[in-house]
Design an enzyme around this catalytic site. Structure first.
Site, PDB file in Angstrom:
ATOM      1  N   ASP A 104      15.097  31.193  -9.795  1.00 61.38           N
ATOM      2  CA  ASP A 104      13.692  31.247 -10.172  1.00 61.38           C
ATOM      3  C   ASP A 104      13.383  32.307 -11.221  1.00 61.38           C
ATOM      4  O   ASP A 104      12.210  32.523 -11.548  1.00 61.38           O
ATOM      5  CB  ASP A 104      12.808  31.450  -8.932  1.00 61.38           C
ATOM      6  CG  ASP A 104      13.385  32.412  -7.919  1.00 61.38           C
ATOM      7  OD1 ASP A 104      14.421  33.034  -8.213  1.00 61.38           O
ATOM      8  OD2 ASP A 104      12.806  32.541  -6.833  1.00 61.38           O
ATOM      9  N   HIS A 129      13.038  37.360  -6.984  1.00 62.29           N
ATOM     10  CA  HIS A 129      12.360  38.205  -6.003  1.00 62.29           C
ATOM     11  C   HIS A 129      13.353  39.170  -5.366  1.00 62.29           C
ATOM     12  O   HIS A 129      14.516  38.823  -5.147  1.00 62.29           O
ATOM     13  CB  HIS A 129      11.721  37.350  -4.906  1.00 62.29           C
ATOM     14  CG  HIS A 129      10.746  36.344  -5.420  1.00 62.29           C
ATOM     15  ND1 HIS A 129      11.110  35.038  -5.676  1.00 62.29           N
ATOM     16  CD2 HIS A 129       9.434  36.452  -5.730  1.00 62.29           C
ATOM     17  CE1 HIS A 129      10.050  34.384  -6.116  1.00 62.29           C
ATOM     18  NE2 HIS A 129       9.025  35.213  -6.169  1.00 62.29           N
ATOM     19  N   HIS A 146      14.619  36.944   2.238  1.00 61.18           N
ATOM     20  CA  HIS A 146      13.435  37.725   2.618  1.00 61.18           C
ATOM     21  C   HIS A 146      13.353  37.986   4.121  1.00 61.18           C
ATOM     22  O   HIS A 146      12.551  38.825   4.557  1.00 61.18           O
ATOM     23  CB  HIS A 146      12.154  37.017   2.180  1.00 61.18           C
ATOM     24  CG  HIS A 146      11.971  36.952   0.696  1.00 61.18           C
ATOM     25  ND1 HIS A 146      12.088  38.063  -0.109  1.00 61.18           N
ATOM     26  CD2 HIS A 146      11.679  35.907  -0.130  1.00 61.18           C
ATOM     27  CE1 HIS A 146      11.878  37.703  -1.375  1.00 61.18           C
ATOM     28  NE2 HIS A 146      11.642  36.407  -1.403  1.00 61.18           N
ATOM     29  N   ASP A 149      18.260  36.342  -7.443  1.00 57.91           N
ATOM     30  CA  ASP A 149      16.959  35.695  -7.303  1.00 57.91           C
ATOM     31  C   ASP A 149      15.897  36.572  -7.971  1.00 57.91           C
ATOM     32  O   ASP A 149      16.023  37.795  -7.988  1.00 57.91           O
ATOM     33  CB  ASP A 149      16.643  35.524  -5.819  1.00 57.91           C
ATOM     34  CG  ASP A 149      15.421  34.667  -5.550  1.00 57.91           C
ATOM     35  OD1 ASP A 149      15.613  33.483  -5.201  1.00 57.91           O
ATOM     36  OD2 ASP A 149      14.282  35.175  -5.670  1.00 57.91           O
TER      37      ASP A 149
END
Length: 337
Positions: free
Chosen positions: A248, A163, A122, A161
């Site tokens: 995740d 996200h 991120h 991931d």
């Protein structure tokens, strides 16, 4: 596999209620205790200059000073302590180690997997967000492109991931020498990663986003790799493939609404391994998210076991209609039909 690891990464401690805890690494190591062929390697921390290959220098100086002053809340999600800067440098250094070993020919049971933290995908060019201060996989990709010891023209980064890997996309969006793929849950933090985001300028076509609908499961992810991701990267023909390996998207992770089983990560690993073999590219893994400690440990162990000779079990669910429609869109946007 060979795992890049350092106790320095345990010193970054955002606090007892923060999901990105040092216990993540402890859980992974505990889960690998009884697995055959596990080896740990401690790498050198990345230098300021190496990290500045993909990040704004004044931003990095601000982070270093922020940590030296004792840290605190950089934003509501991203927290530092005094030791965080050392952990950040080590996490980036471990990612570079994974790239180095992959390019030097380590594969099969010696395939490198960097399990540093804090995670990185991120972190954008000039800011931290989403638990991330420095974009580890981006640092490693740039390091590989710059390394005199290797003749690297193109790097592929595959981010599974849950996200969107917004920071990695941000850093390489207008460049043709890094192809960034992100398969993630649509609408989840940070809200970016639409199919139409495909790159700009020289980088047009070298960003691929696969925003999965909530409820997508193993078969949908396998289909995404087989129908879109693998064909696109085979056409790109990278010299190095790096996986931003977050876990995740697991059905038992507390953060997401994707429904992957642990076995899905063995299946995706197998597809990535086959891709790297087919294009004769080095392959390395870099840890990102995963916040259910038991399933995080289990999934990393299954990635390891896939390289240790275990055959993954195929998905037993059907690809749902929403995923099929999404993949048709991704294939059309990227001209893969």
């Amino acid at each position: 596999m060979r795992f890049g690891y350092s106790n320095t990464c345990l010193e970054h401690d955002p606090g007892p209620r923060h999901p990105e805890t040092p216990d993540r690494l402890r859980a992974i190591r505990e889960g690998l205790k009884r697995k055959h062929g596990v080896e740990y390697v401690e790498a050198d921390p990345a230098s300021f200059e190496t990290i500045a290959g993909v990040h704004d220098r004044s931003y990095l100086e601000d982070v270093r000073e922020f940590c030296a002053d004792g840290g605190g809340n950089w934003d509501p999600d991203t927290t530092a302590v005094e030791e965080t800067w050392d952990a950040v440098r080590m996490s980036a250094g471990l990612a570079c180690w994974a790239a180095d070993r992959a390019l030097d020919g380590d594969d099969g049971r010696e395939t490198p997997f960097s399990i540093g933290r804090p995670p990185g995908h991120h972190a954008i060019y000039d800011d931290a967000m989403g638990f991330c201060f420095v974009n580890n996989v981006a640092v490693a990709a740039q390091w590989a492109l710059d390394a005199d010891a290797y003749d690297v023209d193109r790097v592929a980064i595959v981010d599974w991931d849950v996200h969107h890997g917004n920071g990695t996309q941000d850093i390489f969006y207008d460049r043709e020498d890094v192809f960034v793929v992100s398969v993630h849950e649509a609408g989840l933090y940070p809200g970016t990663g639409a199919v139409e985001e495909t790159g700009a300028g020289d980088g047009e076509g070298t960003t691929m986003n696969v925003p999965m609908p909530a409820g997508a499961a193993d078969s949908g992810y396998v289909a995404a790799f087989e129908r879109a991701i693998v064909p696109a990267l085979e056409g790109y023909d990278p010299d190095l493939v790096l996986v931003s390996a977050g876990f995740d998207a697991h059905r038992h992770d507390p953060i997401s609404r994707i429904r992957l089983t642990s076995e899905a990560y063995a299946l995706l690993t197998d597809r990535i391994r086959s891709l790297a073999t087919s294009v004769d590219a080095g392959l390395g893994f870099v840890l990102e998210g995963g916040y259910g400690l038991e399933v995080l440990a289990e999934c990393v162990a299954l990635v390891h076991e896939t390289f240790d000779g275990r055959d993954p079990l195929g998905p037993d669910d059907e690809v749902n209609e929403k995923v099929t429609e999404l993949l048709e869109e991704v294939v059309a946007v990227h001209g893969l039909e």
